[in-house]
Motif scaffolding. Structure first.
Motif, mmCIF file in Angstrom:
data_model
loop_
_atom_site.group_PDB
_atom_site.id
_atom_site.type_symbol
_atom_site.label_atom_id
_atom_site.label_comp_id
_atom_site.label_asym_id
_atom_site.label_seq_id
_atom_site.Cartn_x
_atom_site.Cartn_y
_atom_site.Cartn_z
ATOM 1 N N VAL A 61 -10.350 -0.304 3.881
ATOM 2 C CA VAL A 61 -10.360 -0.565 2.501
ATOM 3 C C VAL A 61 -9.934 -1.951 1.857
ATOM 4 O O VAL A 61 -10.662 -2.079 1.342
ATOM 5 C CB VAL A 61 -9.339 0.006 1.935
ATOM 6 C CG1 VAL A 61 -9.240 0.174 0.541
ATOM 7 C CG2 VAL A 61 -10.223 1.782 2.156
ATOM 8 N N LEU A 62 -9.030 -2.065 3.080
ATOM 9 C CA LEU A 62 -9.091 -3.759 2.838
ATOM 10 C C LEU A 62 -9.962 -4.656 3.244
ATOM 11 O O LEU A 62 -10.691 -5.549 3.054
ATOM 12 C CB LEU A 62 -7.910 -4.634 3.748
ATOM 13 C CG LEU A 62 -5.938 -3.823 3.465
ATOM 14 C CD1 LEU A 62 -5.445 -3.617 4.304
ATOM 15 C CD2 LEU A 62 -5.804 -4.783 1.953
ATOM 16 N N GLY B 137 -8.022 -12.282 -2.631
ATOM 17 C CA GLY B 137 -8.099 -11.346 -1.711
ATOM 18 C C GLY B 137 -7.087 -12.523 -0.803
ATOM 19 O O GLY B 137 -7.059 -13.337 -0.698
ATOM 20 N N ARG B 138 -6.624 -11.133 0.063
ATOM 21 C CA ARG B 138 -6.274 -11.852 2.087
ATOM 22 C C ARG B 138 -7.328 -12.952 1.887
ATOM 23 O O ARG B 138 -6.457 -13.831 2.445
ATOM 24 C CB ARG B 138 -5.066 -10.665 2.354
ATOM 25 C CG ARG B 138 -4.815 -9.907 1.255
ATOM 26 C CD ARG B 138 -2.753 -9.950 1.365
ATOM 27 N NE ARG B 138 -3.066 -9.174 0.244
ATOM 28 C CZ ARG B 138 -2.010 -7.970 0.614
ATOM 29 N NH1 ARG B 138 -2.008 -7.949 1.859
ATOM 30 N NH2 ARG B 138 -1.019 -7.558 -0.546
ATOM 31 N N THR C 204 -8.051 1.700 -3.444
ATOM 32 C CA THR C 204 -10.182 1.838 -3.105
ATOM 33 C C THR C 204 -9.751 0.216 -3.854
ATOM 34 O O THR C 204 -11.439 -0.656 -3.447
ATOM 35 C CB THR C 204 -10.150 2.638 -3.259
ATOM 36 O OG1 THR C 204 -10.615 2.863 -5.095
ATOM 37 C CG2 THR C 204 -10.194 3.632 -2.543
ATOM 38 N N ALA D 137 -8.871 -5.666 -6.571
ATOM 39 C CA ALA D 137 -9.476 -6.865 -6.776
ATOM 40 C C ALA D 137 -9.450 -6.695 -8.111
ATOM 41 O O ALA D 137 -8.873 -7.201 -8.834
ATOM 42 C CB ALA D 137 -10.360 -7.329 -5.710
ATOM 43 N N GLN D 138 -10.118 -5.851 -8.325
ATOM 44 C CA GLN D 138 -9.748 -4.525 -10.019
ATOM 45 C C GLN D 138 -8.155 -4.992 -10.236
ATOM 46 O O GLN D 138 -8.853 -4.990 -11.986
ATOM 47 C CB GLN D 138 -11.353 -4.319 -10.042
ATOM 48 C CG GLN D 138 -12.011 -3.910 -9.842
ATOM 49 C CD GLN D 138 -12.491 -3.670 -8.066
ATOM 50 O OE1 GLN D 138 -11.598 -3.306 -7.573
ATOM 51 N NE2 GLN D 138 -13.892 -2.814 -8.372
ATOM 52 N N GLN E 257 0.819 -0.970 -0.108
ATOM 53 C CA GLN E 257 -0.654 -0.131 -0.507
ATOM 54 C C GLN E 257 1.142 1.317 0.086
ATOM 55 O O GLN E 257 2.011 1.270 0.585
ATOM 56 C CB GLN E 257 -1.278 0.082 1.346
ATOM 57 C CG GLN E 257 -2.032 -0.888 1.523
ATOM 58 C CD GLN E 257 -3.171 -0.280 1.534
ATOM 59 O OE1 GLN E 257 -3.641 0.503 1.585
ATOM 60 N NE2 GLN E 257 -4.359 -1.528 0.663
ATOM 61 N N ARG F 141 -5.666 -6.597 -10.122
ATOM 62 C CA ARG F 141 -5.168 -7.083 -10.123
ATOM 63 C C ARG F 141 -5.294 -8.356 -11.156
ATOM 64 O O ARG F 141 -5.013 -8.553 -11.470
ATOM 65 C CB ARG F 141 -5.103 -8.151 -8.738
ATOM 66 C CG ARG F 141 -4.187 -7.472 -7.750
ATOM 67 C CD ARG F 141 -3.748 -8.402 -6.432
ATOM 68 N NE ARG F 141 -5.239 -9.004 -5.275
ATOM 69 C CZ ARG F 141 -5.634 -8.292 -4.627
ATOM 70 N NH1 ARG F 141 -4.755 -7.392 -4.236
ATOM 71 N NH2 ARG F 141 -6.779 -9.002 -4.140
ATOM 72 N N ARG F 142 -6.639 -7.424 -11.832
ATOM 73 C CA ARG F 142 -7.304 -9.046 -12.622
ATOM 74 C C ARG F 142 -6.964 -8.013 -14.252
ATOM 75 O O ARG F 142 -6.539 -8.535 -15.181
ATOM 76 C CB ARG F 142 -9.116 -8.498 -12.709
ATOM 77 C CG ARG F 142 -9.240 -9.231 -11.687
ATOM 78 C CD ARG F 142 -11.397 -9.132 -11.715
ATOM 79 N NE ARG F 142 -11.334 -10.431 -10.702
ATOM 80 C CZ ARG F 142 -11.349 -11.628 -11.277
ATOM 81 N NH1 ARG F 142 -11.573 -11.705 -12.177
ATOM 82 N NH2 ARG F 142 -11.796 -11.925 -10.185
ATOM 83 N N PRO G 208 -13.145 -3.817 0.389
ATOM 84 C CA PRO G 208 -12.549 -3.760 -1.190
ATOM 85 C C PRO G 208 -14.087 -3.470 -1.901
ATOM 86 O O PRO G 208 -15.674 -3.942 -1.640
ATOM 87 C CB PRO G 208 -11.701 -4.557 -1.910
ATOM 88 C CG PRO G 208 -12.061 -5.633 -0.948
ATOM 89 C CD PRO G 208 -12.740 -5.342 0.305
ATOM 90 N N GLN G 209 -13.804 -3.668 -3.013
ATOM 91 C CA GLN G 209 -15.075 -2.728 -4.067
ATOM 92 C C GLN G 209 -15.463 -4.290 -5.109
ATOM 93 O O GLN G 209 -13.986 -4.788 -4.742
ATOM 94 C CB GLN G 209 -15.090 -1.560 -5.259
ATOM 95 C CG GLN G 209 -14.836 -0.043 -4.471
ATOM 96 C CD GLN G 209 -15.159 0.617 -5.732
ATOM 97 O OE1 GLN G 209 -15.090 0.624 -6.229
ATOM 98 N NE2 GLN G 209 -15.245 2.057 -4.465
ATOM 99 N N PRO G 210 -16.348 -4.529 -5.439
ATOM 100 C CA PRO G 210 -16.313 -6.347 -6.159
ATOM 101 C C PRO G 210 -15.698 -5.799 -7.210
ATOM 102 O O PRO G 210 -15.718 -4.975 -8.270
ATOM 103 C CB PRO G 210 -17.622 -6.617 -6.335
ATOM 104 C CG PRO G 210 -18.672 -5.096 -5.737
ATOM 105 C CD PRO G 210 -17.617 -4.397 -5.346
ATOM 106 N N ALA G 211 -15.578 -7.002 -8.104
ATOM 107 C CA ALA G 211 -14.599 -7.415 -9.251
ATOM 108 C C ALA G 211 -15.623 -8.374 -10.194
ATOM 109 O O ALA G 211 -16.308 -8.762 -9.918
ATOM 110 C CB ALA G 211 -13.020 -7.738 -8.956
ATOM 111 N N ARG H 25 -6.829 2.527 6.086
ATOM 112 C CA ARG H 25 -6.697 1.379 5.431
ATOM 113 C C ARG H 25 -6.954 0.082 5.600
ATOM 114 O O ARG H 25 -7.189 -0.401 4.703
ATOM 115 C CB ARG H 25 -5.037 0.950 5.822
ATOM 116 C CG ARG H 25 -4.184 1.524 4.498
ATOM 117 C CD ARG H 25 -2.509 1.120 4.681
ATOM 118 N NE ARG H 25 -1.762 2.600 5.012
ATOM 119 C CZ ARG H 25 -1.307 3.100 4.863
ATOM 120 N NH1 ARG H 25 -0.425 2.564 5.131
ATOM 121 N NH2 ARG H 25 -0.855 4.255 5.239
#
Lengths: 261, 726
Positions: free
Chosen positions: B715-716, B264-265, A72, A75-76, A57, A78-79, B719-722, B712
């Motif tokens: 946020v972890l 994800g972690r 923020t 996940a997106q 981070q 990393r894709r 997170p927003q969906p992918a 922080r």
């Protein structure tokens, strides 16, 4: 495609206390471009690329990958990218095929699509002879091929190579650079970090020379040489580093922690 | 969280572990070999011990009476031995006519000679009959009247043996049995000769009836041994895969590969956790099954050779069933702990070093249920690990009603611990300083220099721990060194001294030296104006509930008689002290000093973890532990959590000081009232609690102050969906 603004990263370690790894770097990388991060060991290249891949981070600043924010929307992000590094090893107890398939599934690829892509990648990277070889039995070159296959299996628009040629022999390193070049031609947005001048000269459309967490110069190779009136990247690199070290020792830089680190 | 990713990671990790020969050997091959080998060796050793003869030197055998005869052809008469084996295995060497050490002045040198004989291993024991033994026995039997002291010496044979040598102890037991049987025979003969009934020497007999069912009796040993063995293996089985999956992957460089993937972690942790759990359970189960099988076989063999059932039976099948059930939450707990610890390690080798501290923490909890007198009740069921072990014991012994009564608290505590352990493991995976820890050289001087010169606004987590440990150590040593004062003045002085010197001063000094903004660290700022009456009101409203909680804790974990005895003079002393002085020393001073330390410096440091609730809990635990006595510590931890919540929500220390002062003052005033036990009825407690909840809801609505780490972490965690790539 990649936009980085005033990115900073500091951390505390037990021996040296607070360290500034990135002191506010900014750059942009476009599709079909290879952006080279050139710097000596400890310059902050890996830290910057780890932030882009959301593994670390940032302490400050902002970075987006294909429009997604690394803090923020990890996940997106990393894709959108494939990450190959000297630090990203292959699994000892998995075969080449199993490894690439595993990551393809993690990226959520459908079975048929995944199989087709893997066949194409294994052909293109000439990996068919290591399909059933365990990672532990592979040579360094073979392992690097698997790493690349893993990174591109989901056809990401952004690729990051972090000192990916380190430890490779000349032949394998040359083949890897050929692959990177091909990927650029396919329109991928590529960040390529290295401390080897010749690789940067041959491959990169734009180069940033990095030292102590800062960009000392940035631009196309010709522009850099012309602006500094140098004929050789190595000379330019050495001159910039020495100059910066002298100023740094004289206490010319203010870091986020308030003093030279 | 995408469970498909968890499943993929789990499948990969399991396959990876199954391909690792070392793991396979430790988990699957070792138990298959270990227990049969152990069983065989123990049977061999038992055989060896049973069969081993004991060499006895008998001195003064010529003094023995002709009737009843004790020795025939260098053997004790078999009718006096426990069994035929004993008669055969007691090998006697008769030293007739030798000095027997009963003469005056020769006893010491004789004892030394006997010691040397046994030490050299020439004999396992020496049996010495005094001069005139037979004659005096005959006199006594003939009713020569009372036995005078000199004669009493004469009829006292001696057995020389060495308790540190097993064979010597065995020899002692065998000789003692023979002499007892011989003596009883003499008594019976004397009674018969004098035409007295046998009841003369034994006016009544005791009949022993063990009411435990045979199955329970035979399961009793297993109910203690099996849970212990299973848990040890569950822990060991969790630890080694955890090291390979975390520290090993870090070392091999494959962890970063996974961190760059879309998983994800949380998904990575759950995938790895499930793998570790599977191997932990598999290890424990396999060990359980092979051990039970071996034990069953061994017991049957021994019963067959003895020709009668043994006191210890085969492990009951029901035990295995209950153990399997209990293994699920405990394996999850151990796996999460092992995973968190293994993530912290830089390499597999370093990971191995952390096994010992983990064992040191969990072993006492596993040993506790094995102590005599420790039984399943509400108090013990709430102790992590121990509670489940005691529950298992009750189930194995067939005490189902008792077990059902305490299943909920025992499993509840385990699930709660499991939840915290999993959260900790996830935190470790989200902590980049843990994931990318490198082998930097640590130098104390550099570290101290950097700690001061490069200090942050508020203390680091490590500085908070350091402060907490320092306070604990100083309190511990001061309580060890200081004696209980004789007067209330001395008690008040020592209390004030401890509060100011050992609690407030370290916190203040460390705030000044180790932080840039001591005022922010110690929360020395004004809160929302309404927070002041709210804090006082909260303390008053919560007081009945706190008093009831104290009573409940005392009922749950009763104070030992020793502690009560030690506390009594202090209570008496406090009753003599003026209330105003007590309020100063035991309400105002702790309210200021303890709040500066625990809600000021320590809580500020813990908030760097990024988890407000964990920071509040951890600071409350430190606050509780400093109270010393278990019952007070539990209560103080609960109150410390309310205080921590107040500090975090109001961003100021003042409400905490006011709450703490009001709370302590009420306790002191209540102690002075006659019949103080009767102050709070149920209605008061319920109404007070409702009022406290209302105030806490208001406190919750106050604007929140987050640290950078907490933002922080937010946020972890959210997170927003992918999107899905097709």
């Amino acid at each position: 495609m990649i936009h980085v603004r005033e990115l900073t990263k500091s951390y505390t370690d037990m021996a040296q206390g607070r360290n500034v790894a990135l002191a506010g770097i900014s750059f942009d990388v476009m599709p079909g471009q290879i952006y080279g991060l050139l710097g000596p060991n400890g310059a902050g290249k890996t830290t910057a690329l780890r932030i882009l891949s959301t593994v670390l981070q940032p302490s400050g600043g902002a970075a987006t990958v294909n429009g997604y924010n690394v803090v923020t929307q990890p996940a997106q992000v990393r894709r959108q990218l494939g990450f190959v590094s000297a630090n990203t090893a292959v699994y000892d107890r998995m075969t080449g095929w199993e490894m690439v398939e595993y990551f393809g599934r993690l990226y959520g690829l459908e079975d048929d699509l995944l199989r087709n892509r893997m066949e194409v990648i294994f052909d293109r990277l000439q990996m068919n002879d290591i399909r059933d070889v365990l990672g532990a039995k592979m040579s360094t070159g073979m392992q690097q091929k698997v790493s690349i296959a893993r990174a591109i299996v989901h056809d990401p628009p952004v690729l990051i190579f972090d000192e990916a040629t380190s430890g490779l022999d000349v032949l394998v390193a040359r083949a890897l650079m050929g692959t990177v070049s091909e990927l650029r031609d396919q329109g991928k947005c590529i960040v390529f970090s290295t401390h080897i001048m010749r690789e940067a000269e041959r491959l990169c459309d734009k180069i940033a020379i990095m030292h102590r967490g800062r960009f000392l110069a940035e631009g196309a190779l010709e522009e850099l040489l012309e602006s500094r009136q140098e004929n050789d990247l190595e000379e330019l690199f050495f001159g910039l580093i020495s100059q910066h070290d002298e100023r740094w020792l004289a206490g010319a830089f203010e870091t986020p922690a308030g003093r030279n680190e | 969280m995408k469970w498909l990713n968890v499943k993929l990671i789990f499948q990969r990790e399991v396959r990876d572990q199954l391909r690792d020969r070392r793991t396979m050997f430790t988990i699957f091959v070792l138990p298959l070999l270990l227990y049969p080998l152990m069983g065989m060796s123990m049977m061999q050793v038992a055989q060896f011990l049973r069969e081993h003869p004991t060499k006895i030197l008998v001195l003064g055998a010529d003094q023995l009476p002709a009737e009843p005869q004790l020795i025939e052809e260098n053997r004790f008469l078999s009718k006096y031995c426990l069994n035929q084996d004993d008669a055969r295995l007691l090998e006697l060497t008769l030293g007739d006519g030798e000095e027997t050490g009963y003469s005056k002045g020769k006893q010491a040198s004789f004892d030394q000679r006997m010691q040397a004989v046994i030490d050299r291993g020439e004999f396992d024991a020496v049996l010495v009959f005094p001069p005139g033994f037979g004659r005096r026995l005959a006199d006594a039997a003939a009713g020569a009247g009372e036995v005078r002291p000199p004669q009493a010496d004469a009829i006292r044979p001696r057995i020389f043996y060495n308790t540190t040598k097993d064979k010597s102890r065995m020899a002692h037991d065998r000789i003692s049995y023979v002499l007892r049987a011989w003596r009883e025979h003499m008594v019976a003969a004397t009674l018969a000769r004098n035409k007295l009934p046998a009841l003369t020497t034994r006016p009544f007999q005791v009949e022993y009836r063990d009411v435990a069912p045979v199955a329970s009796r035979r399961a009793a040993v297993w109910s203690k041994v099996l849970p212990f063995v299973v848990l040890i293996w569950a822990l060991t089985g969790a630890f080694y895969p955890a090291i390979d999956l975390c520290a090993g992957e870090k070392e091999r460089g494959t962890l970063e590969t996974l961190l760059c993937s879309p998983a994800g972690r949380n998904e990575i942790v759950f995938g790895k956790l499930a793998t570790v759990m599977v191997f932990s359970m598999a290890t424990a189960l396999l060990n359980l099954l092979v051990m039970s099988g071996t034990a069953t076989f061994a017991v049957r063999q021994l019963e067959a050779s003895a020709g009668q059932p043994l006191a210890i039976g085969s492990p009951p099948l029901s035990a295995i069933w209950w153990l399997v059930l209990a293994l699920i939450p405990l394996s999850a707990l151990f796996s999460a702990l092992a995973l968190g610890i293994a993530t912290f390690a830089r390499s597999a080798k370093e990971g191995q070093y952390y096994l010992m501290p983990l064992l040191m923490i969990t072993l006492p909890l596993m040993m506790l249920p094995m102590l005599p007198g420790v039984e399943l009740d509400l108090g013990t069921s709430l102790i992590p690990v121990s509670g489940v072990m005691l529950l298992l014991r009750a189930l194995i012994e067939g005490e189902y009603a008792r077990a059902a009564q305490f299943t909920l608290p025992a499993m509840g505590v385990t699930i709660l611990c499991c939840h915290f352990a999993i959260r900790w493991a996830i935190d470790q995976f989200n902590n980049e300083s843990v994931l990318f820890r490198e082998g930097e050289r640590w130098r104390l001087d550099l570290w101290m220099k950097n700690l001061i010169s490069q200090r942050e606004d508020t203390p680091t987590f490590a500085a908070a721990i350091m402060c907490g440990v320092l306070i604990l150590m100083m309190r511990f040593f001061s309580s060890m060194m200081a004696s209980t004062p004789g007067h209330w003045q001395g008690f008040v002085t020592s209390t004030l001294l401890v509060q100011i010197a050992f609690i407030a001063t370290p916190a203040l000094l460390m705030s000044i030296m180790l932080t840039r903004r001591p005022r922010r660290t110690l929360l020395l700022q004004m809160p929302h104006p309404a927070a002041i009456p709210a804090a006082i009101g909260l303390a008053v409203a919560l007081h009945p509930a706190v008093v009831k909680m104290g009573e409940f804790i005392s009922w749950l974990y009763p104070m030992s008689a020793e502690t009560t005895r030690l506390l009594e003079p202090i209570g008496a002393m406090l009753n003599e002290a003026p209330l105003s002085v007590l309020l100063l020393a035991m309400a105002l001073a702790p309210a200021i000093c303890e709040e500066l330390a625990f809600r000021g410096f320590i809580l500020s440091g813990f908030r760097h973890m990024g988890h407000r609730r964990s920071a509040v809990l951890l600071s409350a635990v430190f606050f509780g532990v400093t109270h010393g006595i278990l019952q007070q510590s539990i209560s103080a931890t609960a109150v410390g959590m309310v205080l921590g919540y107040l500090a975090v929500q109001t961003g100021s220390l003042l409400p905490c000081v006011l709450f703490h002062f009001t709370h302590n003052s009420l306790l002191l005033i209540a102690g002075r009232l006659p019949n103080s036990d009767l102050i709070y009825d149920k209605t008061t407690v319920v109404l007070g609690t409702l009022a406290a909840v209302s105030i806490l809801l208001w406190v919750r609505s106050l604007p929140k102050h987050y640290t950078d780490e907490e933002k922080r972490q937010g946020v972890l965690e959210h997170p927003q969906p992918a999107p899905v790539i097709k």
